[in-house]
Design an enzyme around this catalytic site. Structure first.
Site, PDB file in Angstrom:
ATOM      1  N   ASP A   1      80.613  36.591 -29.202  1.00 40.78           N
ATOM      2  CA  ASP A   1      80.502  38.424 -28.200  1.00 40.78           C
ATOM      3  C   ASP A   1      79.777  38.011 -27.470  1.00 40.78           C
ATOM      4  OD1 ASP A   1      82.877  38.476 -29.564  1.00 40.78           O
ATOM      5  OD2 ASP A   1      82.218  39.567 -31.386  1.00 40.78           O
ATOM      6  N   LYS A   2      79.656  39.035 -26.294  1.00 42.39           N
ATOM      7  CA  LYS A   2      78.784  39.423 -26.131  1.00 42.39           C
ATOM      8  C   LYS A   2      76.950  39.668 -26.204  1.00 42.39           C
ATOM      9  CE  LYS A   2      78.161  42.419 -21.473  1.00 42.39           C
ATOM     10  NZ  LYS A   2      78.419  43.055 -20.439  1.00 42.39           N
TER      11      LYS A   2
END
Length: 247
Positions: free
Chosen positions: A55-56
């Site tokens: 995930d970012k």
């Protein structure tokens, strides 16, 4: 950002990096090539192959393949669950059970795009957890995922009532401030506003265990980033305990 500063391990077949929080693994729909790790790697190597994603807002270990043969091998290795993936996360609260498993299927939220939920109609998902240190307000937890569902750890920790700290999708996006940890906290003389110790998702991809095409075993680790470590250090300090586990 220099790609060499992020590389932990490199061979002719793969490169393992310590991804900073806030960076995309691959370009988003706006095609932000140079704002993604894949884009930076393509600029550096010319050719690169994505094997898995983070995930970012999750920091930590990620592996990319450097040629098509390696891409096929490592993709199959991840899909067949022959890679052990360990994370470190700060969760809200203190868990009643210091270790356990969350075996709950996960599917897309029926209404909210980009959000996942536990549901018996979802895909099988398994996460093991073990409390490393408990501080009352927060707990430092080691997590192993046996499946690779979107937002798996975040969804499973929410499911057991202890979402990852600073998770706007599955918990609260409120940053962690020293004033919430330290008794009798006072702002410095020249400080008008307190700055948060941590203002992003408190989740870090910590270790990868795998064997390469030649059968060489690797255990690769990315230590806790400075922001999460700063919170852990303050939690230790203000719980009257000595610094014991620096990851």
């Amino acid at each position: 950002m220099r790609i060499n500063d992020l590389i932990i391990k490199e061979t002719p077949d793969f490169v393992v990096l310590n991804k900073p929080a806030g960076m995309l693994t691959i370009p988003d729909r706006h095609d932000n090539q140079l704002q993604s790790l894949q884009g930076l790697l393509k600029k550096h190597y010319g050719e690169i192959f994505t094997v898995h994603r983070l995930d970012k807002d999750t920091s930590g270990i990620i592996l990319f393949a450097k040629n098509e043969t390696a891409h096929k091998y490592y993709s199959q290795l991840f899909e067949s669950r022959h890679v052990k993936k360990f994370y470190m996360g700060l969760v809200n609260g203190q868990l009643l059970t210091p270790s356990g498993s969350v075996d709950e299927p996960i599917m897309e939220h029926p209404v909210q795009k980009g959000k996942m939920v536990t549901n018996k109609k979802g895909k099988a998902s398994l996460t093991d957890y073990e409390v490393v240190e408990a501080f009352g307000l927060y707990s430092l937890v080691k997590l192993q995922i046996h499946t690779g569902r979107t937002h798996q750890i975040r969804v499973h920790m929410k499911h057991i009532g202890h979402p990852i700290a600073v998770d706007e999708l599955y918990g609260t996006n409120a940053p962690i401030f020293l004033s919430a940890i330290k008794k009798n906290y006072k702002l410095g003389k020249n400080t008008e506003e307190e700055r948060p110790l941590l203002s992003r998702l408190a989740l870090h991809a910590w270790q990868l265990h795998f064997a390469d095409q030649q059968g060489v075993e690797y255990v690769i680790e990315a230590p806790l980033p400075k922001d999460i470590q700063a919170v852990v250090t303050q939690l230790r300090k203000n719980s009257g305990r000595s610094s014991e586990l620096v990851l």
